[in-house]
Scaffold this active site. Structure first.
Site, PDB file in Angstrom:
ATOM      1  N   SER A   1      -2.935  -7.655   3.224  1.00 40.09           N
ATOM      2  CA  SER A   1      -3.157  -7.404   4.655  1.00 40.09           C
ATOM      3  C   SER A   1      -3.564  -8.693   5.354  1.00 40.09           C
ATOM      4  O   SER A   1      -3.129  -8.961   6.485  1.00 40.09           O
ATOM      5  CB  SER A   1      -4.258  -6.354   4.853  1.00 40.09           C
ATOM      6  OG  SER A   1      -3.859  -5.114   4.338  1.00 40.09           O
TER       7      SER A   1
ATOM      8  N   LYS B   1     -16.085  -7.192   5.044  1.00 40.54           N
ATOM      9  CA  LYS B   1     -15.019  -7.775   5.863  1.00 40.54           C
ATOM     10  C   LYS B   1     -15.127  -7.172   7.268  1.00 40.54           C
ATOM     11  O   LYS B   1     -15.524  -6.033   7.416  1.00 40.54           O
ATOM     12  CB  LYS B   1     -13.645  -7.399   5.302  1.00 40.54           C
ATOM     13  CG  LYS B   1     -13.410  -7.826   3.871  1.00 40.54           C
ATOM     14  CD  LYS B   1     -12.036  -7.311   3.418  1.00 40.54           C
ATOM     15  CE  LYS B   1     -11.856  -7.438   1.931  1.00 40.54           C
ATOM     16  NZ  LYS B   1     -10.627  -6.766   1.457  1.00 40.54           N
TER      17      LYS B   1
ATOM     18  N   HIS C   1       0.841  -1.208   0.000  1.00 36.61           N
ATOM     19  CA  HIS C   1       0.000   0.000   0.000  1.00 36.61           C
ATOM     20  C   HIS C   1       0.876   1.258   0.000  1.00 36.61           C
ATOM     21  O   HIS C   1       0.625   2.204  -0.743  1.00 36.61           O
ATOM     22  CB  HIS C   1      -0.880   0.062   1.249  1.00 36.61           C
ATOM     23  CG  HIS C   1      -1.911  -1.014   1.359  1.00 36.61           C
ATOM     24  ND1 HIS C   1      -2.080  -1.766   2.502  1.00 36.61           N
ATOM     25  CD2 HIS C   1      -2.849  -1.462   0.488  1.00 36.61           C
ATOM     26  CE1 HIS C   1      -3.076  -2.619   2.319  1.00 36.61           C
ATOM     27  NE2 HIS C   1      -3.555  -2.463   1.105  1.00 36.61           N
TER      28      HIS C   1
ATOM     29  N   ARG D   1      -2.220  -6.238  -8.225  1.00 34.43           N
ATOM     30  CA  ARG D   1      -1.116  -7.133  -7.883  1.00 34.43           C
ATOM     31  C   ARG D   1      -0.837  -8.186  -8.951  1.00 34.43           C
ATOM     32  O   ARG D   1       0.259  -8.405  -9.351  1.00 34.43           O
ATOM     33  CB  ARG D   1      -1.392  -7.855  -6.557  1.00 34.43           C
ATOM     34  CG  ARG D   1      -1.035  -7.045  -5.362  1.00 34.43           C
ATOM     35  CD  ARG D   1      -1.474  -7.727  -4.111  1.00 34.43           C
ATOM     36  NE  ARG D   1      -2.896  -8.028  -4.171  1.00 34.43           N
ATOM     37  CZ  ARG D   1      -3.651  -8.281  -3.137  1.00 34.43           C
ATOM     38  NH1 ARG D   1      -3.131  -8.315  -1.938  1.00 34.43           N
ATOM     39  NH2 ARG D   1      -4.928  -8.528  -3.274  1.00 34.43           N
TER      40      ARG D   1
HETATM   41  O1  PNS Z   1      -8.701  -2.812   0.471  1.00 37.66           O
HETATM   42  P1  PNS Z   1      -9.975  -3.374  -0.092  1.00 37.66           P
HETATM   43  O2  PNS Z   1     -10.734  -4.118   0.985  1.00 37.66           O
HETATM   44  O3  PNS Z   1      -9.751  -4.200  -1.311  1.00 37.66           O
HETATM   45  O4  PNS Z   1     -10.847  -2.105  -0.527  1.00 37.66           O
HETATM   46  C1  PNS Z   1     -12.131  -2.275  -1.080  1.00 37.66           C
HETATM   47  C2  PNS Z   1     -12.831  -0.917  -1.210  1.00 37.66           C
HETATM   48  C3  PNS Z   1     -12.888  -0.217   0.117  1.00 37.66           C
HETATM   49  C4  PNS Z   1     -12.068  -0.063  -2.182  1.00 37.66           C
HETATM   50  C5  PNS Z   1     -14.269  -1.190  -1.744  1.00 37.66           C
HETATM   51  O5  PNS Z   1     -14.893  -2.096  -0.901  1.00 37.66           O
HETATM   52  C6  PNS Z   1     -15.109   0.089  -1.835  1.00 37.66           C
HETATM   53  O6  PNS Z   1     -14.926   0.875  -2.737  1.00 37.66           O
HETATM   54  N1  PNS Z   1     -16.047   0.274  -0.879  1.00 37.66           N
HETATM   55  C7  PNS Z   1     -16.914   1.432  -0.835  1.00 37.66           C
HETATM   56  C8  PNS Z   1     -18.365   1.062  -1.116  1.00 37.66           C
HETATM   57  C9  PNS Z   1     -18.720   1.242  -2.594  1.00 37.66           C
HETATM   58  O7  PNS Z   1     -18.536   2.285  -3.173  1.00 37.66           O
HETATM   59  N2  PNS Z   1     -19.254   0.165  -3.220  1.00 37.66           N
HETATM   60  C10 PNS Z   1     -19.685   0.175  -4.599  1.00 37.66           C
HETATM   61  C11 PNS Z   1     -18.553   0.083  -5.604  1.00 37.66           C
HETATM   62  S1  PNS Z   1     -18.084  -1.551  -5.971  1.00 37.66           S
END
Ligand code: PNS
Length: 159
Positions: free
Chosen positions: A128, A41, A17, A90
């Site tokens: 993570s 999560k 990150h 990744r």
């Molecule tokens: O680090 P991560 O867990 O892969 O991040 C995922 C994240 C936070 C980027 C994703 O879950 C997110 O964008 N959440 C916000 C909710 C949202 O906008 N959902 C609709 C779009 S798919």
């Protein structure tokens, strides 16, 4: 001024990150690192801790701000005048889910673009969840998370 937003769970932040943050901060005028509370999560570290870790390891990056957001990422981007979502990619395994999210985000906010940045090869295996598992099982995570927060992460995961 170009503002980009780099969202994630950051539970906890890894060197992978931090690498994306440092490289993005060199490209964009302003980078917002956005911590998602995360619905699907269950984070081990609280939102306050994740914000604190991120603030500590980015304190030397003058054009980086750490925020959290509720609701849709696109909404947070628009509210903060960020027209670019940065995502680290990744490997091929990340692609399908990331492509799906990018398409959904485009549908939700046509003015916001997702840009993928290839993760540095040396961190391409890092996640993570793997870091948490290794630390909880007594393995060494030095070099996988930023040095400044290594001890706090390990003591919380073992405590
Ligand atoms: O680090 P991560 O867990 O892969 O991040 C995922 C994240 C936070 C980027 C994703 O879950 C997110 O964008 N959440 C916000 C909710 C949202 O906008 N959902 C609709 C779009 S798919």
């Amino acid at each position: 001024m170009t503002t980009a937003i780099y969202p994630g769970s950051f539970d906890p932040i890894t060197m992978g990150h931090l690498d994306i943050i440092q490289r993005s901060a060199r490209i964009f005028d302003h980078l917002l690192v956005a911590v998602a509370p995360n619905f699907s999560k269950s984070p081990i570290f609280s939102t306050a801790q994740r914000l604190e870790f991120l603030r500590e390891v980015t304190q030397d990056l003058v054009n980086v701000d750490i925020i959290t957001f509720q609701g849709l990422l696109v909404g947070a981007a628009q509210k903060n005048n960020a027209r670019i979502i940065v995502k680290g990619l990744r490997a091929i395994s990340d692609f399908e889910y990331e492509f799906q999210m990018a398409s959904m985000n485009k549908k939700l906010g046509d003015d916001v673009e997702t840009l993928f940045m290839a993760t540095s090869t040396k961190y391409s295996y890092l996640s993570s969840s793997m870091v948490k598992e290794v630390a909880q099982l007594g393995g060494c995570i030095r070099g996988l998370v930023p040095d400044a927060i290594h001890d706090k992460i390990v003591s919380q995961l073992l405590g």
